[in-house]
Design a protein around this motif. Sequence first.
Motif, PDB file in Angstrom:
ATOM      1  N   LYS A  80     -11.398  22.233  -7.029  1.00 23.76           N
ATOM      2  CA  LYS A  80     -12.330  23.113  -6.334  1.00 23.76           C
ATOM      3  C   LYS A  80     -11.605  24.296  -5.716  1.00 23.76           C
ATOM      4  CE  LYS A  80     -14.716  24.826  -2.774  1.00 23.76           C
ATOM      5  NZ  LYS A  80     -14.209  25.660  -1.664  1.00 23.76           N
ATOM      6  N   GLY A  81     -12.164  25.480  -5.860  1.00 24.27           N
ATOM      7  CA  GLY A  81     -11.649  26.664  -5.182  1.00 24.27           C
ATOM      8  C   GLY A  81     -12.665  27.786  -5.277  1.00 24.27           C
ATOM      9  N   SER A  82     -13.012  28.400  -4.166  1.00 21.64           N
ATOM     10  CA  SER A  82     -13.965  29.511  -4.184  1.00 21.64           C
ATOM     11  C   SER A  82     -13.265  30.788  -4.618  1.00 21.64           C
ATOM     12  CB  SER A  82     -14.575  29.709  -2.792  1.00 21.64           C
ATOM     13  OG  SER A  82     -15.308  28.570  -2.398  1.00 21.64           O
ATOM     14  N   PHE A  83     -13.843  31.486  -5.603  1.00 21.55           N
ATOM     15  CA  PHE A  83     -13.214  32.732  -6.040  1.00 21.55           C
ATOM     16  C   PHE A  83     -13.508  33.864  -5.068  1.00 21.55           C
ATOM     17  CE2 PHE A  83     -17.384  33.400  -7.956  1.00 21.55           C
ATOM     18  CZ  PHE A  83     -17.548  34.780  -7.998  1.00 21.55           C
ATOM     19  N   LYS A  84     -14.557  33.691  -4.265  1.00 15.12           N
ATOM     20  CA  LYS A  84     -14.796  34.609  -3.159  1.00 15.12           C
ATOM     21  C   LYS A  84     -15.635  33.887  -2.120  1.00 15.12           C
ATOM     22  CE  LYS A  84     -18.934  36.977  -4.962  1.00 15.12           C
ATOM     23  NZ  LYS A  84     -19.490  38.299  -5.326  1.00 15.12           N
ATOM     24  N   LYS A  85     -15.556  34.355  -0.886  1.00 17.80           N
ATOM     25  CA  LYS A  85     -16.315  33.781   0.216  1.00 17.80           C
ATOM     26  C   LYS A  85     -17.266  34.859   0.733  1.00 17.80           C
ATOM     27  CE  LYS A  85     -15.738  30.299   1.673  1.00 17.80           C
ATOM     28  NZ  LYS A  85     -16.322  28.985   1.272  1.00 17.80           N
ATOM     29  N   ALA A  86     -18.541  34.680   0.438  1.00 23.79           N
ATOM     30  CA  ALA A  86     -19.517  35.710   0.802  1.00 23.79           C
ATOM     31  C   ALA A  86     -20.211  35.426   2.128  1.00 23.79           C
ATOM     32  CB  ALA A  86     -20.561  35.848  -0.303  1.00 23.79           C
ATOM     33  N   ASN A  87     -20.282  34.150   2.517  1.00 28.27           N
ATOM     34  CA  ASN A  87     -21.017  33.798   3.741  1.00 28.27           C
ATOM     35  C   ASN A  87     -20.037  33.579   4.893  1.00 28.27           C
ATOM     36  OD1 ASN A  87     -20.078  31.611   2.265  1.00 28.27           O
ATOM     37  ND2 ASN A  87     -21.601  30.194   3.057  1.00 28.27           N
ATOM     38  N   ARG A  88     -19.594  34.684   5.467  1.00 26.67           N
ATOM     39  CA  ARG A  88     -18.614  34.655   6.543  1.00 26.67           C
ATOM     40  C   ARG A  88     -19.265  35.114   7.839  1.00 26.67           C
ATOM     41  NH1 ARG A  88     -15.049  31.743   6.134  1.00 26.67           N
ATOM     42  NH2 ARG A  88     -13.185  32.924   6.616  1.00 26.67           N
ATOM     43  N   SER A  89     -18.772  34.610   8.962  1.00 26.65           N
ATOM     44  CA  SER A  89     -19.373  34.940  10.254  1.00 26.65           C
ATOM     45  C   SER A  89     -19.103  36.376  10.666  1.00 26.65           C
ATOM     46  CB  SER A  89     -18.845  33.990  11.337  1.00 26.65           C
ATOM     47  OG  SER A  89     -19.219  32.662  11.072  1.00 26.65           O
ATOM     48  N   ARG A  90     -17.888  36.862  10.343  1.00 29.66           N
ATOM     49  CA  ARG A  90     -17.481  38.196  10.802  1.00 29.66           C
ATOM     50  C   ARG A  90     -17.113  39.066   9.615  1.00 29.66           C
ATOM     51  NH1 ARG A  90     -13.077  36.704  15.400  1.00 29.66           N
ATOM     52  NH2 ARG A  90     -11.891  37.981  13.949  1.00 29.66           N
ATOM     53  N   VAL A  91     -17.295  40.351   9.789  1.00 30.74           N
ATOM     54  CA  VAL A  91     -17.023  41.282   8.704  1.00 30.74           C
ATOM     55  C   VAL A  91     -15.534  41.370   8.385  1.00 30.74           C
ATOM     56  CG1 VAL A  91     -16.772  43.373  10.122  1.00 30.74           C
ATOM     57  CG2 VAL A  91     -17.715  43.550   7.789  1.00 30.74           C
ATOM     58  N   PHE A 140     -26.412  27.434   2.107  1.00 29.46           N
ATOM     59  CA  PHE A 140     -27.316  28.449   2.643  1.00 29.46           C
ATOM     60  C   PHE A 140     -28.211  29.053   1.562  1.00 29.46           C
ATOM     61  CE2 PHE A 140     -23.975  29.117   6.065  1.00 29.46           C
ATOM     62  CZ  PHE A 140     -24.735  28.538   7.061  1.00 29.46           C
ATOM     63  N   LEU A 141     -27.833  28.909   0.291  1.00 30.30           N
ATOM     64  CA  LEU A 141     -28.519  29.597  -0.801  1.00 30.30           C
ATOM     65  C   LEU A 141     -29.274  28.670  -1.734  1.00 30.30           C
ATOM     66  CD1 LEU A 141     -25.704  32.153  -1.755  1.00 30.30           C
ATOM     67  CD2 LEU A 141     -27.664  32.517  -0.250  1.00 30.30           C
ATOM     68  N   VAL A 142     -29.346  27.384  -1.411  1.00 33.05           N
ATOM     69  CA  VAL A 142     -29.872  26.427  -2.382  1.00 33.05           C
ATOM     70  C   VAL A 142     -31.380  26.579  -2.608  1.00 33.05           C
ATOM     71  CG1 VAL A 142     -30.388  24.536  -0.769  1.00 33.05           C
ATOM     72  CG2 VAL A 142     -29.617  24.009  -3.104  1.00 33.05           C
ATOM     73  N   ARG A 143     -32.082  27.291  -1.736  1.00 35.00           N
ATOM     74  CA  ARG A 143     -33.509  27.556  -1.961  1.00 35.00           C
ATOM     75  C   ARG A 143     -33.749  28.846  -2.750  1.00 35.00           C
ATOM     76  NH1 ARG A 143     -37.690  25.140   0.979  1.00 35.00           N
ATOM     77  NH2 ARG A 143     -38.732  27.161   0.991  1.00 35.00           N
ATOM     78  N   GLN A 144     -32.689  29.551  -3.099  1.00 38.41           N
ATOM     79  CA  GLN A 144     -32.836  30.812  -3.831  1.00 38.41           C
ATOM     80  C   GLN A 144     -33.076  30.520  -5.309  1.00 38.41           C
ATOM     81  OE1 GLN A 144     -32.925  33.811  -2.169  1.00 38.41           O
ATOM     82  NE2 GLN A 144     -32.868  32.453  -0.402  1.00 38.41           N
ATOM     83  N   LYS A 155     -25.480  22.293  -3.179  1.00 40.38           N
ATOM     84  CA  LYS A 155     -25.156  21.858  -1.822  1.00 40.38           C
ATOM     85  C   LYS A 155     -26.458  21.779  -1.014  1.00 40.38           C
ATOM     86  CE  LYS A 155     -21.300  21.626  -0.459  1.00 40.38           C
ATOM     87  NZ  LYS A 155     -20.227  22.573  -0.149  1.00 40.38           N
ATOM     88  N   LYS A 156     -26.683  20.633  -0.392  1.00 39.17           N
ATOM     89  CA  LYS A 156     -27.900  20.483   0.411  1.00 39.17           C
ATOM     90  C   LYS A 156     -27.834  21.393   1.634  1.00 39.17           C
ATOM     91  CE  LYS A 156     -28.807  17.180   3.433  1.00 39.17           C
ATOM     92  NZ  LYS A 156     -29.398  17.946   4.572  1.00 39.17           N
ATOM     93  N   GLY A 157     -28.883  22.159   1.841  1.00 37.17           N
ATOM     94  CA  GLY A 157     -28.924  23.025   3.018  1.00 37.17           C
ATOM     95  C   GLY A 157     -28.847  22.221   4.303  1.00 37.17           C
TER      96      GLY A 157
END
Length: 272
Positions: A53-64, A115-119, A136-138
């Motif tokens: 497992k490894g994320s190629f990018k992290k889009a859901n971050r708390s801070r910019v 966060f996106l599983v309902r999309q 992933k279950k919300g």
Amino acid sequence: MKLDLIPQIKHADSNNFFLLCGPCAIEGEDMAMRIAEKVVSITDKLGIPYVFKGSFKKANRSRVDSFTGIGDEKALKILRKVSETFKVPTVTDIHEIADAYKAAEYVDVLQIPAFLVRQTDLVVAAASTGKVVNLKKGQFMSPESMKHAVQKVIDSNNQQVMVTDRGTMFGYQDMIVDFRGIPTMKQYAPVVLDVTHSLQQPNQSSGVTGGRPEMIETIARAGIATGADGIFIETHFDPANAKSDGANMLHLDYLEKLLTNLVAIRKTVNSL
């Protein structure tokens, strides 16, 4: 979902749980290869089916200013190199419809973040690639409601779908695992327990998520005992300096002992 249909999966006939494990995010080639080599060695020794497992990018971050990645194509090529070098399948998160088709060229399992599983469009796009889809279950969703997310994949002509529980919000800054959800969701698809994310402490005032890694073995043991088909663990050889989710990661040095204990519990469960 049929585990043995995941490309390059090993030990599929071991009657063991399967493992999704690696760093939160791909920080570079050396770190990814170092972690993969260690986890492959352990899982081969214990007969555990393994997906890196490894994320190629992290889009859901708390801070910019939070770390989001080293570049999409660069990270995806590292995931491909891990797969080719160690002959194991790989999984990564996607956040946009275009990500599904981009990542599908490099990895074997597409993961939909909680966060996106309902999309719907995102889930359908992932399913349409023909890759295995990990939903992933919300944190805000009931186990029962996940049957609809699973059905979206199946209705898109893809039977290769699994569900991962990553805890449920408990107030503003804590998570809790409701183990009743594991047998409930197993009615719809194989169920993975995301041990490390379940121990997050989100919404900290600093904008950096906290965690309780000292509880990893407790949650993992309970997951195996209650019938989880798979376990999800984020690990790093230097969690304190990891660029994402270091506060709830398992140190790589502790992984073998944990997995050895979980295999023993699984054997006991299988014998009942």
